[in-house]
Motif scaffolding. Sequence first.
Motif, PDB file in Angstrom:
ATOM      1  N   MET A  12       0.831  -1.199   0.000  1.00 45.75           N
ATOM      2  CA  MET A  12       0.000   0.000   0.000  1.00 45.75           C
ATOM      3  C   MET A  12       0.865   1.248   0.000  1.00 45.75           C
ATOM      4  N   SER A  13       1.955   1.194   0.730  1.00 46.21           N
ATOM      5  CA  SER A  13       2.871   2.328   0.774  1.00 46.21           C
ATOM      6  C   SER A  13       3.441   2.609  -0.614  1.00 46.21           C
ATOM      7  N   HIS A  14       3.818   1.553  -1.317  1.00 44.95           N
ATOM      8  CA  HIS A  14       4.344   1.726  -2.674  1.00 44.95           C
ATOM      9  C   HIS A  14       3.267   2.305  -3.587  1.00 44.95           C
ATOM     10  N   SER A  15       2.055   1.813  -3.463  1.00 47.98           N
ATOM     11  CA  SER A  15       0.937   2.310  -4.273  1.00 47.98           C
ATOM     12  C   SER A  15       0.688   3.785  -4.003  1.00 47.98           C
ATOM     13  N   HIS A  16       0.709   4.171  -2.750  1.00 46.91           N
ATOM     14  CA  HIS A  16       0.473   5.569  -2.378  1.00 46.91           C
ATOM     15  C   HIS A  16       1.625   6.449  -2.855  1.00 46.91           C
ATOM     16  N   GLU A  17       2.825   5.896  -2.857  1.00 49.52           N
ATOM     17  CA  GLU A  17       3.968   6.651  -3.365  1.00 49.52           C
ATOM     18  C   GLU A  17       3.789   6.951  -4.851  1.00 49.52           C
ATOM     19  N   GLN A  18       3.310   5.966  -5.609  1.00 50.54           N
ATOM     20  CA  GLN A  18       3.067   6.180  -7.030  1.00 50.54           C
ATOM     21  C   GLN A  18       1.945   7.196  -7.254  1.00 50.54           C
ATOM     22  N   LEU A  19       0.892   7.128  -6.431  1.00 50.17           N
ATOM     23  CA  LEU A  19      -0.182   8.118  -6.526  1.00 50.17           C
ATOM     24  C   LEU A  19       0.347   9.521  -6.250  1.00 50.17           C
ATOM     25  N   ALA A  20       1.225   9.625  -5.274  1.00 51.85           N
ATOM     26  CA  ALA A  20       1.803  10.931  -4.941  1.00 51.85           C
ATOM     27  C   ALA A  20       2.634  11.458  -6.107  1.00 51.85           C
ATOM     28  N   ARG A  21       3.351  10.580  -6.805  1.00 53.41           N
ATOM     29  CA  ARG A  21       4.137  11.009  -7.964  1.00 53.41           C
ATOM     30  C   ARG A  21       3.226  11.538  -9.072  1.00 53.41           C
ATOM     31  N   SER A  70      -7.962  14.884  -7.579  1.00 56.70           N
ATOM     32  CA  SER A  70      -6.953  13.843  -7.377  1.00 56.70           C
ATOM     33  C   SER A  70      -6.432  13.854  -5.942  1.00 56.70           C
ATOM     34  N   ILE A  71      -6.234  15.021  -5.405  1.00 56.42           N
ATOM     35  CA  ILE A  71      -5.787  15.119  -4.010  1.00 56.42           C
ATOM     36  C   ILE A  71      -6.854  14.546  -3.082  1.00 56.42           C
ATOM     37  N   ALA A  72      -8.112  14.858  -3.353  1.00 54.74           N
ATOM     38  CA  ALA A  72      -9.199  14.331  -2.524  1.00 54.74           C
ATOM     39  C   ALA A  72      -9.273  12.816  -2.609  1.00 54.74           C
ATOM     40  N   GLU A  73      -9.086  12.259  -3.806  1.00 52.99           N
ATOM     41  CA  GLU A  73      -9.102  10.807  -3.967  1.00 52.99           C
ATOM     42  C   GLU A  73      -7.929  10.164  -3.231  1.00 52.99           C
ATOM     43  N   LEU A  74      -6.761  10.804  -3.275  1.00 53.33           N
ATOM     44  CA  LEU A  74      -5.604  10.287  -2.547  1.00 53.33           C
ATOM     45  C   LEU A  74      -5.877  10.285  -1.051  1.00 53.33           C
ATOM     46  N   GLN A  75      -6.443  11.353  -0.532  1.00 52.46           N
ATOM     47  CA  GLN A  75      -6.761  11.414   0.891  1.00 52.46           C
ATOM     48  C   GLN A  75      -7.771  10.345   1.276  1.00 52.46           C
TER      49      GLN A  75
END
Length: 95
Positions: A12-21, A70-75
């Motif tokens: 999940m951390s890796h997935s969130h890192e890619q979303l942040a990129r 996109s920020i809202a979806e990430l949160q």
Amino acid sequence: MQHIVTEIIEHMSHSHEQLARVLEAERHVAVRMSQLVHGLPDQHPNFGGFGGLMDNSQAVTKNVVAYLNSIAELQESLALTITAVMKELIIEDEE
């Protein structure tokens, strides 16, 4: 069980890192579009008349809205992930 939870958190951390990129790239687009808008003259712009100016303004607004969504979806994704992890940890602590 702890090992499985740890692996899930790592993935999940890796997935969130890619979303942040992805969000970072979208942020750069939004910033650049904003810079372009600020570079426009305040008086007598010639961008294909009023219709062209409205079209360009709508394009900039759409980019900013897409970035904010996109920020809202990430949160939301982060909140769901943390909720699931916390539930697993609480269940594990109870055992």
